[in-house]
Write a protein that holds these residues in place. Structure first.
Motif, PDB file in Angstrom:
ATOM      1  N   UNK A  31       0.844  -1.187   0.000  1.00 15.41           N
ATOM      2  CA  UNK A  31       0.000   0.000   0.000  1.00 15.41           C
ATOM      3  C   UNK A  31       0.881   1.238   0.000  1.00 15.41           C
ATOM      4  N   UNK A  33       0.952   5.544  -1.106  1.00 21.42           N
ATOM      5  CA  UNK A  33       0.162   6.737  -1.404  1.00 21.42           C
ATOM      6  C   UNK A  33       1.070   7.832  -1.936  1.00 21.42           C
ATOM      7  N   UNK A  96      -1.126  -1.385   9.229  1.00 19.68           N
ATOM      8  CA  UNK A  96      -1.953  -0.804  10.281  1.00 19.68           C
ATOM      9  C   UNK A  96      -2.312   0.630   9.996  1.00 19.68           C
ATOM     10  N   UNK A  97      -2.160   1.012   8.734  1.00 16.76           N
ATOM     11  CA  UNK A  97      -2.437   2.383   8.318  1.00 16.76           C
ATOM     12  C   UNK A  97      -1.516   3.381   8.999  1.00 16.76           C
ATOM     13  N   UNK A  98      -0.299   2.921   9.326  1.00 13.92           N
ATOM     14  CA  UNK A  98       0.700   3.819   9.897  1.00 13.92           C
ATOM     15  C   UNK A  98       1.621   4.221   8.757  1.00 13.92           C
ATOM     16  N   UNK A  99       1.415   5.426   8.268  1.00 13.65           N
ATOM     17  CA  UNK A  99       2.145   5.875   7.096  1.00 13.65           C
ATOM     18  C   UNK A  99       3.522   6.397   7.466  1.00 13.65           C
TER      19      UNK A  99
ATOM     20  N   UNK B  33      -5.525  10.487  13.417  1.00 15.26           N
ATOM     21  CA  UNK B  33      -4.064  10.532  13.455  1.00 15.26           C
ATOM     22  C   UNK B  33      -3.594  11.969  13.705  1.00 15.26           C
ATOM     23  N   UNK B  35      -0.023  14.098  13.139  1.00 16.03           N
ATOM     24  CA  UNK B  35       1.305  14.103  12.543  1.00 16.03           C
ATOM     25  C   UNK B  35       1.996  15.425  12.866  1.00 16.03           C
ATOM     26  N   UNK B  45       4.238  10.462  12.041  1.00 16.82           N
ATOM     27  CA  UNK B  45       3.103  10.106  12.884  1.00 16.82           C
ATOM     28  C   UNK B  45       3.468  10.239  14.359  1.00 16.82           C
ATOM     29  N   UNK B  48      -1.945   7.620  16.960  1.00 14.41           N
ATOM     30  CA  UNK B  48      -3.041   7.075  16.183  1.00 14.41           C
ATOM     31  C   UNK B  48      -4.098   6.559  17.154  1.00 14.41           C
ATOM     32  N   UNK B  98      -9.056   1.361  10.026  1.00 12.14           N
ATOM     33  CA  UNK B  98      -7.602   1.206   9.956  1.00 12.14           C
ATOM     34  C   UNK B  98      -7.079   0.904   8.558  1.00 12.14           C
ATOM     35  N   UNK B  99      -7.925   0.505   7.639  1.00  6.45           N
ATOM     36  CA  UNK B  99      -7.409   0.078   6.339  1.00  6.45           C
ATOM     37  C   UNK B  99      -7.742   1.036   5.218  1.00  6.45           C
ATOM     38  N   UNK B 102      -6.362   7.961   4.352  1.00  3.41           N
ATOM     39  CA  UNK B 102      -6.421   9.029   5.341  1.00  3.41           C
ATOM     40  C   UNK B 102      -6.695  10.363   4.655  1.00  3.41           C
TER      41      UNK B 102
END
Lengths: 111, 113
Positions: A31, A33, A96-99, B33, B35, B45, B48, B98-99, B102
């Protein structure tokens, strides 16, 4: 620890020319972006790439993802001044959607 | 079109003072989130949330930073005391879960003098 590297960090282009921004990352992820940021502004989502071989196009921008090479590219076709901005790639760490973001590529398109 | 709201947009504070930022995510988004983006760098980040629970705060400097999302909707990020190195853009983002992608708010530009 996931590392994301972009190159070049600064790109000065003439209008009408083509160029590619590269985004390499260090661990497995499916994934990725791409975001655009204008000076003093927030992030605008450009592309979401969710699988190997994914290719997406919007106007003069085209993004692709090669998960085996851990590489994404953002290709600019026939650049125009309005594309001047900073472009970030971001990779989802651990799903975990931690970018984790790259350092960004500052693009300046000259008339 | 629904957007993430943040306030204030700009904040100037003196070193050692307390400062707080507020974020209201897109309605229905469970994940929120925070940042921090230092000038010339990509966002990093800090914390979260999934609903009212912290999922990850491993990069949050807990000696001076705190974040809460008490009712699982809006959130506050606090810095006390502020230091010169805290000068940055603080971005809030939300996603349905979570998936999902954003969506970023306009940010709060903090200057510590």
């Amino acid at each position: 620890e996931l590392k994301v590297e972009q190159n070049p960090l600064f790109l000065s282009m003439q209008e009408g020319k083509n160029y590619t921004i590269y985004c390499n990352y260090s661990t497995t992820s499916d994934r990725l972006y791409w975001y655009r940021q204008d000076p003093g502004k927030s992030l605008e989502s450009l592309f979401v790439l969710l699988s190997n071989g994914a290719v997406k196009q919007e106007g003069r921008l085209m993004a692709s993802l090669d998960t085996k090479a851990r590489l994404s590219t953002l290709h600019i076709t026939a650049a125009v001044h309005d594309l001047s901005a900073t472009y970030f790639c971001a990779v989802d760490e651990e799903y975990g959607n931690k970018l984790v973001f790259g350092a960004g590529t500052i693009l300046r398109v000259k008339s | 079109e629904a957007e993430v709201a943040q306030s204030p947009r700009y904040k100037i504070t003196e070193k050692s003072q307390a400062v707080a930022f507020w974020c209201d995510p897109i309605s229905g988004h469970a994940t929120l989130y925070w940042y921090r983006q230092i000038l010339g760098q990509g966002p990093e980040l800090l914390v979260q949330f999934q609903d009212e629970s912290v999922v990850d705060d491993s990069q949050l400097p807990k000696d001076r930073f705190s974040a809460e999302r008490l009712k699982g909707v809006d959130s506050t990020l606090k810095i006390q005391p502020a230091e010169l190195g805290d000068s940055a853009m603080y971005l809030c983002a939300s996603s349905p879960d979570l998936v999902y992608e954003q969506y970023f708010g306009p940010g709060t530009r903090l200057t510590v003098t």
